[in-house]
Design a protein around this motif. Structure first.
Motif, mmCIF file in Angstrom:
data_model
loop_
_atom_site.group_PDB
_atom_site.id
_atom_site.type_symbol
_atom_site.label_atom_id
_atom_site.label_comp_id
_atom_site.label_asym_id
_atom_site.label_seq_id
_atom_site.Cartn_x
_atom_site.Cartn_y
_atom_site.Cartn_z
ATOM 1 N N VAL A 17 -17.770 92.525 -25.214
ATOM 2 C CA VAL A 17 -17.710 91.104 -24.846
ATOM 3 C C VAL A 17 -18.451 90.880 -23.514
ATOM 4 O O VAL A 17 -19.238 89.944 -23.377
ATOM 5 N N CYS A 40 -16.262 99.878 -9.611
ATOM 6 C CA CYS A 40 -14.898 99.733 -9.120
ATOM 7 C C CYS A 40 -13.914 100.079 -10.235
ATOM 8 O O CYS A 40 -13.977 99.490 -11.319
ATOM 9 N N ASP A 41 -13.020 101.031 -9.951
ATOM 10 C CA ASP A 41 -11.947 101.322 -10.910
ATOM 11 C C ASP A 41 -10.839 100.303 -10.660
ATOM 12 O O ASP A 41 -10.166 100.349 -9.626
ATOM 13 N N ALA A 64 -12.105 93.114 -18.392
ATOM 14 C CA ALA A 64 -11.855 94.558 -18.442
ATOM 15 C C ALA A 64 -10.467 94.841 -18.993
ATOM 16 O O ALA A 64 -9.493 94.169 -18.653
ATOM 17 N N LYS A 66 -8.194 98.286 -21.227
ATOM 18 C CA LYS A 66 -8.227 99.485 -22.065
ATOM 19 C C LYS A 66 -8.020 98.992 -23.488
ATOM 20 O O LYS A 66 -6.957 98.451 -23.809
ATOM 21 N N ILE A 87 -4.644 96.800 -14.205
ATOM 22 C CA ILE A 87 -5.946 96.123 -14.072
ATOM 23 C C ILE A 87 -5.730 94.626 -13.828
ATOM 24 O O ILE A 87 -6.320 94.033 -12.924
ATOM 25 N N LEU A 106 -8.903 86.882 -20.218
ATOM 26 C CA LEU A 106 -9.059 86.903 -21.674
ATOM 27 C C LEU A 106 -7.862 87.600 -22.324
ATOM 28 O O LEU A 106 -7.558 88.751 -22.005
ATOM 29 N N GLY A 107 -7.189 86.897 -23.214
ATOM 30 C CA GLY A 107 -6.043 87.473 -23.920
ATOM 31 C C GLY A 107 -6.477 88.139 -25.212
ATOM 32 O O GLY A 107 -7.643 88.547 -25.350
ATOM 33 N N SER A 108 -5.550 88.255 -26.139
ATOM 34 C CA SER A 108 -5.843 88.857 -27.437
ATOM 35 C C SER A 108 -4.764 88.392 -28.413
ATOM 36 O O SER A 108 -3.589 88.270 -28.039
ATOM 37 N N SER A 165 -9.147 86.012 -31.499
ATOM 38 C CA SER A 165 -8.676 86.893 -32.578
ATOM 39 C C SER A 165 -9.506 88.179 -32.529
ATOM 40 O O SER A 165 -10.117 88.469 -31.509
ATOM 41 N N HIS A 180 -12.453 99.243 -34.125
ATOM 42 C CA HIS A 180 -11.632 98.240 -34.788
ATOM 43 C C HIS A 180 -12.023 98.189 -36.264
ATOM 44 O O HIS A 180 -13.035 98.753 -36.669
HETATM 45 N N1 LIG Z 1 -12.441 93.787 -29.275
HETATM 46 C C1 LIG Z 1 -11.548 92.937 -29.772
HETATM 47 O O1 LIG Z 1 -11.350 92.817 -30.980
HETATM 48 C C2 LIG Z 1 -10.760 92.051 -28.836
HETATM 49 C C3 LIG Z 1 -9.930 91.080 -29.400
HETATM 50 C C4 LIG Z 1 -9.231 90.218 -28.568
HETATM 51 C C5 LIG Z 1 -9.369 90.346 -27.197
HETATM 52 N N2 LIG Z 1 -10.167 91.303 -26.674
HETATM 53 C C6 LIG Z 1 -10.257 91.387 -25.211
HETATM 54 O O2 LIG Z 1 -11.625 91.271 -24.834
HETATM 55 C C7 LIG Z 1 -11.848 91.993 -23.627
HETATM 56 C C8 LIG Z 1 -13.073 92.869 -23.788
HETATM 57 O O3 LIG Z 1 -12.888 93.729 -24.891
HETATM 58 P P1 LIG Z 1 -14.071 94.571 -25.544
HETATM 59 O O4 LIG Z 1 -13.851 94.568 -26.995
HETATM 60 O O5 LIG Z 1 -15.382 94.154 -24.977
HETATM 61 O O6 LIG Z 1 -13.678 96.030 -25.041
HETATM 62 P P2 LIG Z 1 -14.576 97.188 -24.459
HETATM 63 O O7 LIG Z 1 -15.900 97.212 -25.135
HETATM 64 O O8 LIG Z 1 -13.740 98.433 -24.480
HETATM 65 O O9 LIG Z 1 -14.770 96.711 -22.952
HETATM 66 C C9 LIG Z 1 -13.758 96.797 -22.004
HETATM 67 C C10 LIG Z 1 -14.408 97.143 -20.693
HETATM 68 O O10 LIG Z 1 -13.407 97.244 -19.679
HETATM 69 C C11 LIG Z 1 -13.748 98.350 -18.870
HETATM 70 N N3 LIG Z 1 -12.599 98.928 -18.200
HETATM 71 C C12 LIG Z 1 -11.483 99.454 -18.746
HETATM 72 N N4 LIG Z 1 -10.692 99.962 -17.810
HETATM 73 C C13 LIG Z 1 -11.316 99.755 -16.608
HETATM 74 C C14 LIG Z 1 -10.996 100.070 -15.261
HETATM 75 N N5 LIG Z 1 -9.869 100.703 -14.950
HETATM 76 N N6 LIG Z 1 -11.865 99.707 -14.297
HETATM 77 C C15 LIG Z 1 -13.018 99.078 -14.600
HETATM 78 N N7 LIG Z 1 -13.381 98.755 -15.853
HETATM 79 C C16 LIG Z 1 -12.536 99.097 -16.849
HETATM 80 C C17 LIG Z 1 -14.314 99.352 -19.835
HETATM 81 O O11 LIG Z 1 -15.043 100.332 -19.136
HETATM 82 P P3 LIG Z 1 -15.069 101.851 -19.691
HETATM 83 O O12 LIG Z 1 -15.914 101.794 -20.923
HETATM 84 O O13 LIG Z 1 -15.667 102.611 -18.581
HETATM 85 O O14 LIG Z 1 -13.638 102.222 -19.996
HETATM 86 C C18 LIG Z 1 -15.159 98.468 -20.730
HETATM 87 O O15 LIG Z 1 -16.452 98.293 -20.216
HETATM 88 C C19 LIG Z 1 -10.550 92.740 -23.340
HETATM 89 O O16 LIG Z 1 -9.820 92.044 -22.363
HETATM 90 C C20 LIG Z 1 -9.812 92.725 -24.659
HETATM 91 O O17 LIG Z 1 -8.407 92.782 -24.487
HETATM 92 C C21 LIG Z 1 -10.869 92.154 -27.455
#
Ligand SMILES: NC(=O)c1ccc[n+]([C@@H]2O[C@H](COP(=O)([O-])OP(=O)(O)OC[C@H]3O[C@@H](n4cnc5c(N)ncnc54)[C@H](OP(=O)(O)O)[C@@H]3O)[C@@H](O)[C@H]2O)c1
Length: 313
Positions: A17, A40-41, A64, A66, A87, A106-108, A165, A180
């Motif tokens: 995203v 930044c962690d 960001a 997990k 986080i 951003l929620g889920s 979603s 997923h």
């Molecule tokens: N994918 C879905 O279906 C879905 C659905 C609903 C909502 N969302 C929400 O959308 C957002 C983005 O999701 P996404 O699918 O794009 O996931 P993603 O590809 O896993 O991206 C999440 C990002 O957060 C970073 N991150 C995690 N822990 C961190 C930390 N401690 N410090 C700094 N960065 C950190 C990750 O870095 P690393 O790669 O280095 O861990 C990654 O770049 C999230 O909030 C998720 O809850 C996703």
């Protein structure tokens, strides 16, 4: 409203995203801070505070988290709850302390109760037990949203809370340990086609129903919320239509041109029986999604085929 020269900070910018959002923002705004874990962690409170202090963002997109598929969620509930809670606590505190003008959290859709009436309306959140297979992740996400709402209530912080979603699209992970359902299915069918396998075995019964939203629609929805909303209320973000996993599998099978059989391993968990959101709240404000599931899947198939070809040269 975000202006061209405002400092806009995105957490999780190298995720699926985040990547799509940053690409869009960089085309329209001049000061986009795209944070990754290397910068930044966010589990480190002091590092997060210092990072926000140095960038002084006016607008924050907090993405960001997990994130993982059903397998990862079942095996590591501690990790999912702890990381996501920390986080969000650190990002919201840091955004508040620098006086950010608006923060999007951003929620889920997995924050809705397992037995939620369908379609899921925003007011049903926290009205019943969560789906146990991803409870840790869901609790972490609920904490982030509630904390944002508390910051608004207690300190007048301007926060917006869209809840998408299942997100899919280019940049998704195809690693079967983390992926997923949609990207995992695309991979399974393309691999089976290329390797000439007669059948593909999929997890669960195929009866669970899911709603999918393309990442470009999530980007459009987040920008809409950031520009138009000034309320911490949850806003569901998606097409508001669902399909069964079996229907999705048939669709992907057809679009990949796989000719074999689908077997269902019913010993594996289905997860929540149905997840379809009521999107009338955002719709009433003028936002609707644009990418059809067919076109979105076609794009994902193309992306994975390119990856497959590259890896099997
Ligand atoms: N994918 C879905 O279906 C879905 C659905 C609903 C909502 N969302 C929400 O959308 C957002 C983005 O999701 P996404 O699918 O794009 O996931 P993603 O590809 O896993 O991206 C999440 C990002 O957060 C970073 N991150 C995690 N822990 C961190 C930390 N401690 N410090 C700094 N960065 C950190 C990750 O870095 P690393 O790669 O280095 O861990 C990654 O770049 C999230 O909030 C998720 O809850 C996703």
């Amino acid at each position: 409203m975000m202006k061209r020269e405002d400092v806009i900070l995105v957490t999780g910018s190298d995720g699926m995203v985040g990547h799509a959002l940053v690409h869009h923002l960089r085309g329209n705004f001049t000061h986009v801070v795209a944070l990754t874990r290397k910068d930044c962690d966010l589990e480190d409170r002091e590092a997060t505070r210092k990072c926000f202090q140095s960038h002084q963002p006016k607008f924050v997109f907090h993405l960001a988290a997990k994130v993982g598929g059903i397998k990862a969620n079942i095996s590591d509930p501690v990790g999912f709850l702890q990381a996501n809670a920390l986080i969000s606590c650190h990002v919201l505190e840091a955004a508040y302390k620098v006086g950010a003008h608006k923060t999007l959290v951003l929620g889920s859709s997995c924050i809705y109760p397992r037995e939620c009436p369908q379609p899921m309306r925003e007011e049903y959140i926290m009205t019943g037990p969560l789906e146990p297979t991803n409870e840790g992740y869901a609790l972490g996400k609920i904490l982030g949203l509630r904390l944002a709402q508390y910051y608004h209530q207690q300190h007048g912080m301007n926060v917006v809370c869209p809840v998408p979603s299942n997100i899919y699209g280019p940049g998704d992970t195809y690693d079967l340990e983390r992926s997923h359902v949609l990207s995992a299915l695309v991979r399974r069918f393309v691999d089976a086609r290329e390797e000439g396998r007669n059948s593909v075995t999929l997890w669960g019964s195929g009866k669970a129903r899911r709603e999918f939203v393309h990442v470009e629609d999530v980007v459009r929805g987040m920008l809409f919320c950031m520009q138009q909303l000034n309320t911490p209320e949850i806003h569901n973000l998606g097409p508001g239509t669902d399909c069964s996993v079996a229907e999705l599998a048939e669709k992907i099978k057809a679009l990949t041109g796989y000719k074999g059989r689908i077997d269902w391993d019913t010993s594996k968990a289905d997860g929540m029986p149905r997840k379809c959101m009521d999107v009338s709240r955002l719709k009433a404000l003028g936002f609707t999604t644009q990418v059809s599931l067919e076109n979105g899947i076609r794009e994902v198939v193309k992306e994975y085929e390119t990856i497959y070809t590259r890896e099997h040269k």
